[in-house]
Scaffold this motif. Structure first.
Motif, mmCIF file in Angstrom:
data_model
loop_
_atom_site.group_PDB
_atom_site.id
_atom_site.type_symbol
_atom_site.label_atom_id
_atom_site.label_comp_id
_atom_site.label_asym_id
_atom_site.label_seq_id
_atom_site.Cartn_x
_atom_site.Cartn_y
_atom_site.Cartn_z
ATOM 1 N N TYR A 406 0.821 -1.214 0.000
ATOM 2 C CA TYR A 406 0.000 0.000 0.000
ATOM 3 C C TYR A 406 0.853 1.262 0.000
ATOM 4 O O TYR A 406 0.458 2.278 -0.562
ATOM 5 C CB TYR A 406 -0.968 -0.026 1.188
ATOM 6 C CG TYR A 406 -2.073 -1.029 0.966
ATOM 7 C CD1 TYR A 406 -2.965 -0.874 -0.098
ATOM 8 C CD2 TYR A 406 -2.207 -2.151 1.779
ATOM 9 C CE1 TYR A 406 -3.967 -1.804 -0.330
ATOM 10 C CE2 TYR A 406 -3.215 -3.076 1.555
ATOM 11 C CZ TYR A 406 -4.090 -2.902 0.498
ATOM 12 O OH TYR A 406 -5.082 -3.817 0.259
ATOM 13 N N ASP A 498 -7.641 -7.105 5.090
ATOM 14 C CA ASP A 498 -7.814 -5.650 5.076
ATOM 15 C C ASP A 498 -7.473 -4.975 6.398
ATOM 16 O O ASP A 498 -7.916 -3.863 6.675
ATOM 17 C CB ASP A 498 -9.272 -5.304 4.712
ATOM 18 C CG ASP A 498 -9.573 -5.682 3.276
ATOM 19 O OD1 ASP A 498 -8.610 -5.741 2.476
ATOM 20 O OD2 ASP A 498 -10.745 -5.932 2.977
ATOM 21 N N LYS A 501 -4.628 -1.014 5.746
ATOM 22 C CA LYS A 501 -5.023 -0.539 4.418
ATOM 23 C C LYS A 501 -5.127 0.972 4.478
ATOM 24 O O LYS A 501 -5.564 1.494 5.504
ATOM 25 C CB LYS A 501 -6.436 -1.083 4.153
ATOM 26 C CG LYS A 501 -6.651 -1.731 2.854
ATOM 27 C CD LYS A 501 -8.066 -2.157 2.712
ATOM 28 C CE LYS A 501 -8.417 -1.885 1.260
ATOM 29 N NZ LYS A 501 -9.619 -2.523 0.849
#
Ligand code: AHR
Length: 530
Positions: A406, A498, A501
């Motif tokens: 990310y 997740d 994130k």
């Protein structure tokens, strides 16, 4: 870099011509967990000072024949029930495409100096199976030149091939290049056509060996410099291809290697590499766990990651001595965290989990490379999938994006943009008498005039109240994304993909001449200012 005695505040001069005032709500999680006074941080973005372009290749990747990177992580073969394109898994291709990966290095690493390209062409069932002498196991050679160059095309990256100096020959290297890039009627160009590729590929980057001071042959710099000059002579440009010739550079603080290479072979090279791995303990035999750590290891990891600034600075100074025009690029073609192997995995596979700590290392390292973009022209994090500080982890048909992934997605806005120097006035983050800056930052302006500011808050306990002023640019609006989590070792798993994130930063109001941000503890944030 590491300041064990200095004052809590590091001061830089602050000036601003035009400033913007942004009021940003504190990150809700941070507001809830915050128990100590926040740090007060001043940033000045010098948009009025001309600076270098951030070469997009700083956001490069590295894929070696090692562990489950290629076999399983990328290559599953055309018969696999995992959806694939010509044997390369689609989930991985799709995830990697989101990163705009500019350049991909292959086949090694140490493996490069034992790899013979002819093993990896032609019908798969005829390819020899060879021991992977560097990392263990047997390589079926199912993934070879055509498969690598297909992968590069599928993800939109330029190929960077690392040639075999250690156990190969100048002739073998020269013929590999002819095979890949010649459009002539030569026997090797026709062999490529026979193997399914009519058009030649473009190969913009080619290196002569890897870590020739170690796994690549234990050479002395004087000997390697001569070897490089000889081999580089035979890296020919066929059919309009233009190769940038990369030489094996130093690691960490081996400044003599850089000096000798630049003195003896700078004329023949376009780039010189540098390798640096962040090992939390600093001891290779007991590096430290990827996931099971306390604040002591958090701090020591970040302190060691920050040392790349010192190394890049000093290697660059040596390069400046011989190449004041900065023609030769410093290519940091291996960097990242390296921990003890994940319990229960094969030691040679270098598989490690990836936590919020890795995201912080990625953010501050990329800030450093952005800030040295006058000399750093390429950087390749080690490695892309399932090995060391990976973007993606796979488990059979499952795949997960890591916190590091990310950060690369958030930072892609800097690729090819013009750097804006940032003056940082930040307190130190001190633990057990050792101090490091609490905040790292870099900024750039893209071709559409948008300014992007990346801020990393290294302190796991204190928010950073950042006042950012912009000298030389008008800003009317801002938006941002932030990556953080409640725990230092938070990570994404196959059952909880997740957990870490990026999320929108929250409402941002722009007023008057200053940008006020409350950046949560242990976070990476990227803002777009228009
Ligand atoms: O990235 C793993 C290994 O680290 C590479 O093969 C080698 O170049 C370095 O020592």
């Amino acid at each position: 870099m590491l300041n064990t005695v200095g004052s809590r505040y590091v001061r830089y001069s602050l000036t601003a011509a035009v400033s913007v005032f942004l009021l940003i709500r504190p990150w809700p999680e941070a507001a809830q967990t915050q128990t100590v006074e926040p740090n007060q941080v001043g940033l000045t973005l010098r948009a009025d000072q001309p600076a270098s372009v951030i070469n997009r290749n700083i956001y490069g990747q590295f894929a070696e024949h090692l562990g489950r990177l290629l076999y399983g992580g990328l290559w599953v073969g055309t018969d696999s029930k995992i959806p694939n394109t010509g044997g390369i898994r689609n989930d991985v291709i799709d995830a990697l495409k989101e990163l705009n990966i500019p350049v991909l290095r292959w086949p090694g690493g140490c493996f490069a100096d034992e790899y013979h390209w002819r093993d990896g062409i032609g019908p798969a069932d005829k390819r020899p199976h060879r021991p992977n002498a560097s990392w263990g196991g047997v390589d079926t050679n199912a993934f070879g030149t055509h498969e690598f160059l297909r992968l590069a095309e599928l993800i939109g990256a330029e190929p960077y091939i690392n040639g075999n100096l250690g156990t190969g020959s100048a002739q073998e290297m020269m013929e590999w290049i002819e095979y890949m890039t010649s459009d002539s009627d030569s026997t090797l160009a026709n062999l490529r056509r026979q193997n399914g590729r009519e058009k030649p590929w473009k190969i913009p980057y080619f290196a002569v060996g890897n870590e020739s001071w170690g796994c690549g042959g234990n050479m002395r710099p004087e000997y390697y410099a001569d070897q490089f000059r000889q081999y580089a002579t035979f890296l020919k440009n066929y059919s309009g291809n233009r190769i940038q010739k990369l030489a094996v550079g130093s690691h960490d603080n081996d400044y003599n290697w850089t000096d000798v290479l630049m003195q003896r072979a700078a004329k023949q090279m376009d780039g010189l590499s540098l390798h640096y791995y962040t090992v939390p303990s600093g001891v290779w035999e007991h590096k430290g766990s990827a996931t099971d750590f306390a604040e002591k290891e958090w701090h020591s990891t970040l302190a060691r990651a920050l040392r790349i600034d010192e190394f890049v600075t000093r290697h660059s100074e040596i390069m400046d001595k011989y190449d004041p025009q900065k023609r030769v690029g410093l290519m940091v073609d291996e960097w990242g965290t390296w921990y003890d192997p994940q319990p229960g995995t094969n030691r040679g596979a270098l598989y490690q989990d990836n936590t919020l700590r890795d995201a912080i290392v990625a953010g501050l390292s990329l800030n450093i490379f952005n800030n040295h973009s006058d000399r750093v022209r390429m950087a390749n994090i080690a490695q892309m999938v399932n090995v060391l500080q990976a973007m993606l982890l796979t488990d059979n048909e499952r795949m997960v994006r890591t916190p590091t992934y990310y950060v690369f997605r958030m930072y892609k806005v800097h690729q090819g943009a013009t750097r804006i120097p940032v003056e940082v006035n930040a307190p130190q983050y001190i633990l057990n008498g050792t101090s490091i800056p609490a905040v790292s930052a870099s900024a750039s302006r893209d071709s559409a005039g948008r300014i992007h500011l990346s801020v990393v808050n290294l302190d796991p306990n204190r928010s950073a109240i950042v006042k950012a002023r912009i000298a030389g640019a008008m800003v009317q609006s801002a938006a941002g994304e932030v990556l953080t989590a409640a725990a230092m070792n938070a990570m994404n798993t196959f059952d909880g993909a997740d957990a870490v994130k990026p999320r929108p930063f929250g409402s941002i109001r722009v007023a008057e001449s200053q940008l006020n941000l409350s950046v949560p503890p242990k976070s990476v944030a990227v803002f777009e200012l228009k």
